[in-house]
Write an enzyme that holds these catalytic residues in place. Structure first.
Site, PDB file in Angstrom:
ATOM      1  N   CYS A  35       7.562   3.969   2.204  1.00  0.00           N
ATOM      2  CA  CYS A  35       7.875   3.653   3.580  1.00  0.00           C
ATOM      3  C   CYS A  35       9.390   3.510   3.750  1.00  0.00           C
ATOM      4  O   CYS A  35      10.053   2.864   2.959  1.00  0.00           O
ATOM      5  CB  CYS A  35       7.185   2.359   4.003  1.00  0.00           C
ATOM      6  SG  CYS A  35       5.396   2.402   3.756  1.00  0.00           S
TER       7      CYS A  35
ATOM      8  N   SER B 104       0.803  -1.220   0.000  1.00  0.00           N
ATOM      9  CA  SER B 104       0.000   0.000   0.000  1.00  0.00           C
ATOM     10  C   SER B 104       0.835   1.268   0.000  1.00  0.00           C
ATOM     11  O   SER B 104       0.338   2.329  -0.330  1.00  0.00           O
ATOM     12  CB  SER B 104      -0.913   0.023   1.234  1.00  0.00           C
ATOM     13  OG  SER B 104      -0.143  -0.053   2.416  1.00  0.00           O
ATOM     14  N   CYS B 105       2.103   1.175   0.372  1.00  0.00           N
ATOM     15  CA  CYS B 105       2.944   2.364   0.493  1.00  0.00           C
ATOM     16  C   CYS B 105       4.264   2.125  -0.191  1.00  0.00           C
ATOM     17  O   CYS B 105       5.002   1.228   0.190  1.00  0.00           O
ATOM     18  CB  CYS B 105       3.180   2.709   1.964  1.00  0.00           C
ATOM     19  SG  CYS B 105       4.363   4.051   2.193  1.00  0.00           S
ATOM     20  N   GLY B 106       4.578   2.928  -1.185  1.00  0.00           N
ATOM     21  CA  GLY B 106       5.833   2.776  -1.893  1.00  0.00           C
ATOM     22  C   GLY B 106       6.921   3.670  -1.366  1.00  0.00           C
ATOM     23  O   GLY B 106       8.014   3.705  -1.911  1.00  0.00           O
TER      24      GLY B 106
END
Length: 282
Positions: free
Chosen positions: A118, A114-116
């Protein structure tokens, strides 16, 4: 690689009736990206198009800009204790003279589905100067009618989604609405990286005459990936974030959100949207 989907047994409850059946799930596995033999990033992705994913990721990081910057991408053996090849580690070799990123621990990136972004040490590390500023000359012009038809065309091309219901998708369209490429992944940022990476490998950057459509929301990260590839129009079926709108306004990106049926919101770059004269005056 045939690991895009996997089968798992599930307990199914429908209107009080209980049964056991196999279900098809989208696969999710880690991919370690090494740059000239040194670990750089780990992303959770759906296996497939791994080389394009790695190349696109490095475009978004400002490392690669043309096909000539890239010498090779290979899977690395020895990723496990028994030295077997899991096909979950790739090594990207760059051409001599390509500027490399900071390999310090503060710059190492872990990306989830969901998060590129982090693991980035600061917002300064998030913003990357593009090699391909948006420069569509003459400007790309799209009608609301053309934009409205894109989500259905993307949905029709999502082959794995039809089997799993668990994938994001990203598609590139020409300014005339022609579908150029579509990629699916458990991570929306990975789907975009796969598109951009394939374009780099094919020598098609910058993508200055294209539209990018994503199946979910438009985050800052996705807006930045569009800008890094020189894409002038980003459309999303869901909402943009405030930072994505700010970046679009700063860079000249046209950002469209809530693209559903004939309805849409244009948050930045409205000059590329060809409105009827009466609507434009109103």
């Amino acid at each position: 690689m045939g690991r895009v989907t996997e089968r798992r047994k599930v307990l199914r409850i429908r209107d009080g009736a209980v049964s056991t059946r196999p279900d098809t799930l989208v696969a999710e596995e880690p991919l370690e990206i090494r740059l000239n033999g040194r670990p750089l990033a780990i992303t959770m992705r759906t296996p497939g198009d791994d080389f394009a994913l790695a190349a696109g990721f490095l475009v978004s990081e400002g490392v690669l800009g043309t096909a000539s910057d890239l010498l090779s991408i290979v899977y690395c053996a020895g990723a496990t204790a028994d030295r077997s090849n899991t096909y979950n580690v790739v090594d990207v070799k760059t051409a001599p003279g390509v500027a490399l990123p900071d390999f310090s621990l503060e710059r190492n990136v872990y990306t989830s589905s969901s998060c590129g972004l982090c693991g980035k040490a600061s917002l300064d590390a998030v913003r990357t100067t593009t090699r391909w500023p948006i420069a569509d000359s003459p400007p790309v012009r799209v009608t609301p009618e053309l934009l409205a038809g894109l989500p259905d065309r993307l949905r029709a091309a999502q082959r794995v989604f039809d089997r799993t219901g668990g994938l994001h998708a990203a598609a590139l369209f020409g300014e005339d609405g022609e579908l150029l490429d579509v990629r699916e992944d458990v991570g929306r940022h990975n789907a975009v990286d796969k598109l951009v990476g394939r374009a780099l490998q094919n020598g098609d950057l910058p993508l200055s005459r294209t539209l990018l459509l994503v199946s979910g929301r438009a985050s800052f990260e996705l807006a930045q990936k569009a800008v890094m590839a020189g894409i002038p129009v980003l459309a999303a079926v869901s909402a943009p974030s405030s930072l994505a709108v700010d970046l679009a306004a700063e860079t000249g990106l046209t950002l469209v959100g809530f693209l559903r049926g004939s309805s849409m919101n244009v948050y930045a770059g409205e000059d590329r949207v060809a409105l009827p004269v009466a609507a434009a005056q109103g």
